[in-house]
Enzyme design. Sequence first.
Site, PDB file in Angstrom:
ATOM      1  N   ARG A  83      10.934  -9.662  -6.480  1.00 17.06           N
ATOM      2  CA  ARG A  83      11.570  -8.351  -6.551  1.00 17.06           C
ATOM      3  C   ARG A  83      13.078  -8.504  -6.532  1.00 17.06           C
ATOM      4  NH1 ARG A  83       7.380  -4.751  -2.828  1.00 17.06           N
ATOM      5  NH2 ARG A  83       5.553  -5.456  -3.988  1.00 17.06           N
ATOM      6  N   ARG A  90      12.989  -9.062   3.875  1.00 16.22           N
ATOM      7  CA  ARG A  90      13.131  -8.582   2.502  1.00 16.22           C
ATOM      8  C   ARG A  90      13.676  -9.694   1.632  1.00 16.22           C
ATOM      9  NH1 ARG A  90      13.007  -3.366   0.966  1.00 16.22           N
ATOM     10  NH2 ARG A  90      13.184  -2.729   3.144  1.00 16.22           N
ATOM     11  N   GLU A  92       6.553  -2.404   8.286  1.00 14.19           N
ATOM     12  CA  GLU A  92       5.500  -2.378   7.263  1.00 14.19           C
ATOM     13  C   GLU A  92       5.014  -3.794   6.936  1.00 14.19           C
ATOM     14  OE1 GLU A  92       6.733  -0.523   3.608  1.00 14.19           O
ATOM     15  OE2 GLU A  92       5.180  -1.577   2.479  1.00 14.19           O
ATOM     16  N   SER A 152       0.735  -1.832   2.422  1.00 12.20           N
ATOM     17  CA  SER A 152       0.816  -0.482   1.888  1.00 12.20           C
ATOM     18  C   SER A 152      -0.420  -0.288   1.029  1.00 12.20           C
ATOM     19  CB  SER A 152       2.090  -0.351   1.054  1.00 12.20           C
ATOM     20  OG  SER A 152       2.333   0.995   0.737  1.00 12.20           O
ATOM     21  N   ARG A 178       5.514 -11.565   5.910  1.00 11.11           N
ATOM     22  CA  ARG A 178       5.696 -10.718   7.084  1.00 11.11           C
ATOM     23  C   ARG A 178       4.656 -11.013   8.157  1.00 11.11           C
ATOM     24  NH1 ARG A 178       7.911  -4.853   4.770  1.00 11.11           N
ATOM     25  NH2 ARG A 178       9.756  -5.760   3.776  1.00 11.11           N
TER      26      ARG A 178
END
Length: 425
Positions: free
Chosen positions: A262, A277, A349, A352, A391
């Site tokens: 990303r 991130r 998070e 999702s 994560r």
Amino acid sequence: MIDPKLLRQSAADVAANLARRGYEFNAEAYLSLEEKRKALQVDTERLQAERNSSAKKVGKAKAQGEDIQPLLLVVKDLGDRLAALEFALSEVQSQLKDIELDLPNLLDASVPDGQDESDNTEVRQWGIPTELPFNARDHIELGKNLDMIDFEAASKISGSRFTIISGPLARLQRALIQLMLDIHTDEHGYQEKYVPYLVHANALIGTGNLPKFEEDLFRTSGEKPYYLIPTAEVPVTNLVRDEILETSELPKYFVAHTPCFRSEAGSYGQDTRGMIRQHQFEKVELVHFVSAGESMASLEVLTSHAEVILKKLELPYRVMALCAGDVGFGSAKTYDIEVWLPGQQRYREISSCSNYNDFQSRRMKARCRNSSSGKPEFIHTLNGSGVAAGRALIAVMENYQNEDGSIRIPTVLQPYMGEMECIST
RNA sequence: GGAGAGGUGGCAGAGUGGUUGAAUGCACUGGUCUUGAAAACCAGCAAGGGUUAAUAGCCCUUCGUGGGUUCAAAUCCCACCCUCUCCGCCA
């Protein structure tokens, strides 16, 4: 993509639904364009019909040895007028298509109102946030002290938002991935898929990443560009592109582990420290293909499958229902699973899970045959992280840390770690 | 990278300029027969779109994709994409 018929017939309702997201749908402009389309299409098709029947007459006349010259003149003129109409029609149609591809999905009625993350509502909580009898370190400090996470070396090679993980910690991430894949395939009935990490634009249009979110993606150079997948959802969901499945084949559950890429454009200030991130991270992704009408129930199932991973790892988490303003572009309803991070003293998070209903299948023409009517209808697609491995690694490090900076290995992971029980310097 | 073959309905597979939206087989659906099932026989069965109250009719589009020739294209021409086979190279 929203059903164009629905857009036409209930534009106001659609606008009201999308307004909950904060998206402004100009129903009036759409409808006037739509009216134009209708008029052009009716005219075009009438002329096409005329052209077709005239051309057939020519064939017959010729077969019977009649003089076809007068007929030819008539038909030739038709063709010229038709070309102009066809061009105008295709212009309007492509304008409509552009609008349709830009529209987010309709929200499910159960999605709570709200503008952003702070309005999300907690659905349930599992475990008690870990309380350590000493000052909890975050994963950055833990990793550095163990000499197993190196951001400087990564930035030397690739710049910011990359990580180099070493030794037992690297193995721990691999163990997490193995555990997840094994549980989902052995206990939850998923079929594992190994998929391409580079995909065409079409695949991304199908999932809804393009045309709108190009800036989030990495693209290769060259005449025919590839995109690096931002999630395994893209290649896995596209497995059913242009397919008509038998209803008896559904539901289908697929799981894939891939790296995800990303660009993180637009998140400049956020999570710049640490490996929360990253431009590149590992994830295990769950994808469901189900028949229409079953997707809401399937979302609960999919979410529970992701939760199982955290339960087995004994990581405290909560499940949040995203509010209208926070639900992603193509999703009708989303649950986020947030894991407790002692180093940050907050939930973050880690998964999702979304129900896209027919939003993606309509874009990629993924259908199944309705067993009673025999007619094809769009399937529903769902996906969710089961879970993000990077994560998960952070969560294990922070929740299983000892005062001396060593990290205990969760019992379920020990078989994947050569029965190692603790990571220390 | 070189040479060749090919891309047609859910699948397999005919079809080289006009009544072919497309033979045939399989699969599927309904029926006959049967105590039931199978087999056999009969019938139906592409998708998308427009119009419409309509899942009724009627019409349009679609034979890998995009252009072209023609009154008319699955069929002829051009470009591109993809698949397969053989050779070369290679983790």
